[in-house]
Design a protein around this motif. Structure first.
Motif, short mmCIF file in Angstrom:
data_model
loop_
_atom_site.label_atom_id
_atom_site.label_comp_id
_atom_site.label_asym_id
_atom_site.label_seq_id
_atom_site.Cartn_x
_atom_site.Cartn_y
_atom_site.Cartn_z
N VAL A 162 15.40 10.73 -24.45
CA VAL A 162 16.33 9.75 -25.28
C VAL A 162 16.31 8.68 -24.54
O VAL A 162 16.67 8.98 -22.80
N LEU A 163 15.74 7.23 -24.29
CA LEU A 163 16.23 6.49 -23.53
C LEU A 163 17.36 5.90 -24.20
O LEU A 163 17.83 5.47 -25.69
N VAL A 164 18.44 5.59 -23.61
CA VAL A 164 20.15 5.24 -24.47
C VAL A 164 19.97 4.26 -23.65
O VAL A 164 19.80 3.65 -22.27
N LYS A 165 20.31 2.95 -24.91
CA LYS A 165 20.35 1.70 -24.61
C LYS A 165 21.92 1.64 -24.17
O LYS A 165 22.87 0.55 -25.42
N LYS A 202 22.38 5.34 -28.98
CA LYS A 202 23.38 4.17 -28.19
C LYS A 202 23.78 5.26 -27.20
O LYS A 202 24.81 4.00 -26.44
N ARG A 203 24.01 5.81 -27.60
CA ARG A 203 24.48 6.99 -26.16
C ARG A 203 23.66 8.29 -26.04
O ARG A 203 23.22 8.88 -26.76
N ALA A 204 25.05 8.94 -24.60
CA ALA A 204 24.43 10.35 -24.51
C ALA A 204 24.43 11.40 -26.08
O ALA A 204 25.22 11.43 -27.13
N TYR A 205 23.60 12.22 -26.29
CA TYR A 205 23.44 13.39 -27.15
C TYR A 205 24.49 14.34 -27.14
O TYR A 205 24.62 14.73 -26.17
N SER A 206 24.92 14.90 -27.82
CA SER A 206 26.17 16.01 -27.21
C SER A 206 25.36 16.84 -27.41
O SER A 206 23.98 17.27 -28.05
#
Length: 278
Positions: free
Chosen positions: A215-218, A176-180
């Motif tokens: 990563v596919l961010v929704k 749902k969000r970018a990776y840290s």
């Protein structure tokens, strides 16, 4: 996964083994591990997000297989049709209800999945594909570097080769969000892949392994494909072996207890957890 790969994975699972999923579950909630892997308890529900992730993985694997066999992906329509069919198969009535969240349902998640597949298809980084859904197994060593009876097993989403000839281990995710930065550098699954790669001589024993999260961010307006590069070193693999050794000691000693936290939201054994203390 090909029939040969499936047979190899079946052989791996017939041995005394542990996987990233089992390690991750035990570290985050040992009681959930107990319900899932010791009791073999049937889940109370099936999280839609988990089924959705499996369908996305199947579609991306088909994309990679086209590149591996033909040097180019299959047509977008075929990849989207595969996602459509796999998603419908995943959510079929099995007697165990599918748990949707945030007002989503079968059709809305189907539409979202088609958008994610399109985003991946348009933005995937072109590289030489050398392996798709490859299962691997390796002997596990204890803290004194002695071989144990356990094997570590895992399935690598994709292995690619960059323009310099280096192998890159790819893991596909939806989020749902970018990776840290911490998530990227500390992710246990990538370290498991590194351990398996070194043990199976994909890289020299003491060298670093190269990894990439796709990563596919929704996002609400338009999904996005984020690529995160990271590495794992021999020291990371030694730390993993020590962690797994402690996990196995906990399992063998019957150390299982609840750990309330973020995993509770979608837990497939929530009712059993409540009843555990009664």
């Amino acid at each position: 996964m090909t029939s040969e790969q499936a047979k190899r994975l079946e052989d791996f699972r017939s041995e005394l083994h542990i996987s990233h999923s089992q390690i991750f579950t035990y570290l985050n909630c040992s009681l959930k591990y107990y319900f899932s892997y010791v009791e073999g308890r049937m889940p109370e529900h099936r999280p839609a997000a988990m089924l959705f992730g499996s369908a996305i993985h199947a579609a991306i694997a088909r994309y990679y297989k086209g590149v591996l066999k033909k040097g180019k992906p299959e047509p977008l329509s075929l990849i989207q049709d595969l996602f459509h069919d796999y998603w419908n198969w995943q959510v079929e009535d099995t007697g165990i209800p599918v748990a949707y969240k945030d007002g989503s349902d079968k059709d809305s998640m189907l539409a979202e999945g088609q958008r994610l597949v399109l985003t991946f298809y348009k933005n995937a980084e072109p590289m030489e594909v050398v392996g798709v859904e490859e299962p691997y197994s390796s002997v596990l060593y204890d803290e004194e570097a002695n071989p144990t009876d356990f094997k570590l097993i895992g399935i690598v989403d994709c292995i690619q080769r960059d323009k310099d000839g280096n192998l890159i281990i790819i893991d596909n995710k939806t989020a749902k969000r970018a990776y840290s930065k911490d998530k990227i550098e500390q992710d246990l699954q990538m370290t498991v892949y590194s351990y398996l790669a070194a043990a199976n001589r994909l890289v020299p024993a003491k060298s670093k392994t190269l990894h990439r999260f796709d990563v596919l961010v929704k996002l609400k307006k338009e999904p996005r494909l984020d690529l995160y590069h990271t590495t794992r070193a021999a020291a990371d693999r030694r730390r993993l072996a020590k962690t797994i050794s402690r996990v196995l000691k906990g399992i063998e000693s019957g150390v299982f207890f609840p750990n309330p936290g973020w995993m509770c939201t979608d837990c497939q054994h929530a009712e059993a957890c409540v009843n555990w203390s009664k």
